[in-house]
Write an enzyme that holds these catalytic residues in place. Sequence first.
Site, PDB file in Angstrom:
ATOM      1  N   GLU A 158       0.827  -1.214   0.000  1.00  0.00           N
ATOM      2  CA  GLU A 158       0.000   0.000   0.000  1.00  0.00           C
ATOM      3  C   GLU A 158       0.857   1.258   0.000  1.00  0.00           C
ATOM      4  O   GLU A 158       0.523   2.244  -0.657  1.00  0.00           O
ATOM      5  CB  GLU A 158      -0.948  -0.005   1.201  1.00  0.00           C
ATOM      6  N   TYR A 208      -6.135   6.659   4.154  1.00  0.00           N
ATOM      7  CA  TYR A 208      -6.334   5.580   3.180  1.00  0.00           C
ATOM      8  C   TYR A 208      -5.556   4.330   3.585  1.00  0.00           C
ATOM      9  O   TYR A 208      -6.104   3.221   3.625  1.00  0.00           O
ATOM     10  CB  TYR A 208      -5.913   6.008   1.767  1.00  0.00           C
ATOM     11  N   ASP A 267      -9.716   4.975  -2.451  1.00  0.00           N
ATOM     12  CA  ASP A 267      -8.663   5.498  -3.319  1.00  0.00           C
ATOM     13  C   ASP A 267      -9.320   6.092  -4.560  1.00  0.00           C
ATOM     14  O   ASP A 267     -10.544   6.262  -4.608  1.00  0.00           O
ATOM     15  CB  ASP A 267      -7.665   4.394  -3.686  1.00  0.00           C
TER      16      ASP A 267
END
Length: 350
Positions: free
Chosen positions: A45, A128, A146
């Site tokens: 990520e 996020y 996202d």
Amino acid sequence: MRDQPNSVDLLEWYDHHARVMPWRVGPAERAAGIAPDPYRVWLSEIMLQQTTVAAVKDYFLRFTTRWPTVSALADAEDADVMAEWAGLGYYARARNLLKCARVVANEMQGKFPANYEDLLKLPGIGPYTAGAVSAIAFDRPSTVVDGNVERVMARLFDVHTPLPAAKPELTDFATRLTPTDRPGDYAQAVMDLGATICSPRNPACGICPWREPCKARDSGTAADLPKKTPKKPKPVRHGVVYVAKRVDGAFLLERRPDSGLLGGMLGWPGSPWQEGEIPPHSRPIRAEWKTLSGEARHTFTHFHLRLTIKTALVPMDRSPDTGFFVEKTAFSPSDLPTAMRKAFDLYSKS
């Protein structure tokens, strides 16, 4: 037309169409009881921020081969990590990657926290990433939003407010749809949907698992969403870099300050970057400098960069005023960030 989208339809689609990625535990594996490795989820990520899946795959495999656990990464030399990161851009991510790994390894016994709030306290982890790690690694019903998810929500609910102003509204819709059953798979499913079916151009609405409840499809506005506020033109900054080669093949490099653009990375000594004329600066070593034709061009998030390249061949006994020589056998262009590597590429062709 079905009134409301539901996670069951999307998860059924995901079970058959999930993308295969080196960091992902697929739906069949997950159903068989195989749990994702939080380290691999977190690493992927961080790498995927502002970058494509295709660009990240090789980096991820190299990182996890060299540093297979968060503790191994925490013990790594900063320079080695920055060198492996070169080319991924946004180098503050790499510095925060190391900071976060060291906090987890040294203060949390090598275990990432499972809940959103505790993840958010770690270096380099924003809303996020905290949501993604909590949902994907620990199967917590955290909201993950996202760019792909924003696009799906904007079309699903026919939201015409332009981004970024629409973010709170789109996040609210995403939160309402996040299920308590299989939230990790759901988070990946909605991102896959945006990447493969609900794509920016020419969305494949006819095969979308949410085609029936999609308000934008019903109104014919899907291709126009999400709306975006026009961006201001990026300014152009100019600078100069000095590529000095010693007669034995060593190159003169410097390590940039930890803060600022390309922080902590190797690079060519040079001037500051600014709009207009190249600012006054000192040359890194006494030499007869020649200016290459052409310029190295690179685009950062907020500006375009144009670099003039000056080159020189220097004798063995001359010491630099700035930087240090890297022996020929230890120098690798791949250790340089992209902007600096572009300058080297032009030098190599001269």
